[in-house]
Design an enzyme around this catalytic site. Structure first.
Site, PDB file in Angstrom:
ATOM      1  N   HIS A  46       0.852  -1.183   0.000  1.00  0.00           N
ATOM      2  CA  HIS A  46       0.000   0.000   0.000  1.00  0.00           C
ATOM      3  C   HIS A  46       0.891   1.238   0.000  1.00  0.00           C
ATOM      4  O   HIS A  46       2.060   1.186   0.409  1.00  0.00           O
ATOM      5  CB  HIS A  46      -0.885   0.015   1.239  1.00  0.00           C
ATOM      6  CG  HIS A  46      -1.991  -0.994   1.215  1.00  0.00           C
ATOM      7  ND1 HIS A  46      -3.046  -0.941   2.083  1.00  0.00           N
ATOM      8  CD2 HIS A  46      -2.197  -2.082   0.425  1.00  0.00           C
ATOM      9  CE1 HIS A  46      -3.869  -1.948   1.842  1.00  0.00           C
ATOM     10  NE2 HIS A  46      -3.372  -2.663   0.842  1.00  0.00           N
ATOM     11  N   GLU A  48       1.082   3.803   1.918  1.00  0.00           N
ATOM     12  CA  GLU A  48       1.651   4.149   3.219  1.00  0.00           C
ATOM     13  C   GLU A  48       2.858   3.281   3.550  1.00  0.00           C
ATOM     14  O   GLU A  48       3.895   3.787   3.996  1.00  0.00           O
ATOM     15  CB  GLU A  48       0.607   3.969   4.333  1.00  0.00           C
ATOM     16  CG  GLU A  48      -0.632   4.803   4.173  1.00  0.00           C
ATOM     17  CD  GLU A  48      -1.773   4.093   3.448  1.00  0.00           C
ATOM     18  OE1 GLU A  48      -2.933   4.326   3.828  1.00  0.00           O
ATOM     19  OE2 GLU A  48      -1.506   3.312   2.506  1.00  0.00           O
ATOM     20  N   CYS A  76      -5.813   1.923   6.182  1.00  0.00           N
ATOM     21  CA  CYS A  76      -6.492   0.711   6.623  1.00  0.00           C
ATOM     22  C   CYS A  76      -5.845   0.198   7.922  1.00  0.00           C
ATOM     23  O   CYS A  76      -4.862   0.768   8.407  1.00  0.00           O
ATOM     24  CB  CYS A  76      -6.431  -0.357   5.543  1.00  0.00           C
ATOM     25  SG  CYS A  76      -4.769  -1.041   5.276  1.00  0.00           S
ATOM     26  N   CYS A  79      -2.110  -0.695   7.492  1.00  0.00           N
ATOM     27  CA  CYS A  79      -1.255   0.486   7.398  1.00  0.00           C
ATOM     28  C   CYS A  79      -1.151   1.207   8.734  1.00  0.00           C
ATOM     29  O   CYS A  79      -0.068   1.681   9.097  1.00  0.00           O
ATOM     30  CB  CYS A  79      -1.767   1.415   6.306  1.00  0.00           C
ATOM     31  SG  CYS A  79      -1.521   0.705   4.649  1.00  0.00           S
TER      32      CYS A  79
END
Length: 150
Positions: A46, A48, A76, A79
């Protein structure tokens, strides 16, 4: 956040969901990332996490104390876990994510008192632009294929 939006566009260009993130320390960008789970065959890639990895390498430390993370979409659970482990001081996000957002939309990990680290969270920064980019991406994806039913 505008630089994070530029990174999100890089994700779009790569066929990924357009989310971008950057890590800032003392006013300097020390980490950049955008969504890459499809191209990297990595469910943890992701935006992040990619930005945290880049910052850790650039700073020579997995602890990113005193850093802020800017991301175009609410992080999420995965993350937020990485953000907490990295000891990020502040998270600033654009669009809320009602389905998987872990900063107050679906769940609020930043308010969980049992966790040993907390980050200051600010949401809604350039939310219309960040959300609009995602909406446009998914509208375009739905428009492809047989009869737009994808």
């Amino acid at each position: 956040m505008r630089l994070a939006l530029d990174l999100a566009r890089n994700a779009w260009d790569a066929g990924e969901v357009p989310v971008g993130a950057l890590v800032v320390k003392d006013g300097e960008i020390v980490g950049r990332g955008f969504n890459a789970p499809i191209s990297r065959h990595d469910p943890t890639a992701h935006a992040e996490v990619m930005a945290l990895r880049d910052a850790a390498i650039n700073l020579g430390n997995y602890r990113l104390v005193g850093c802020s993370l800017y991301v175009t979409l609410e992080p999420c659970v995965m993350c937020m876990g990485a953000i907490f482990h990295a000891r990020i001081a502040r998270v600033v996000f654009g669009a809320s994510d009602q389905k998987t957002g872990a900063c107050g939309s679906a769940i609020d990990l930043s308010a969980e008192s049992r966790l040993n680290h907390h980050a200051e969270v600010t949401g809604g920064v350039l939310a219309d632009e960040c959300g609009g980019l995602l909406s446009e991406f998914f509208a375009q994806r739905r428009g492809k294929g047989s009869g737009g039913a994808n």
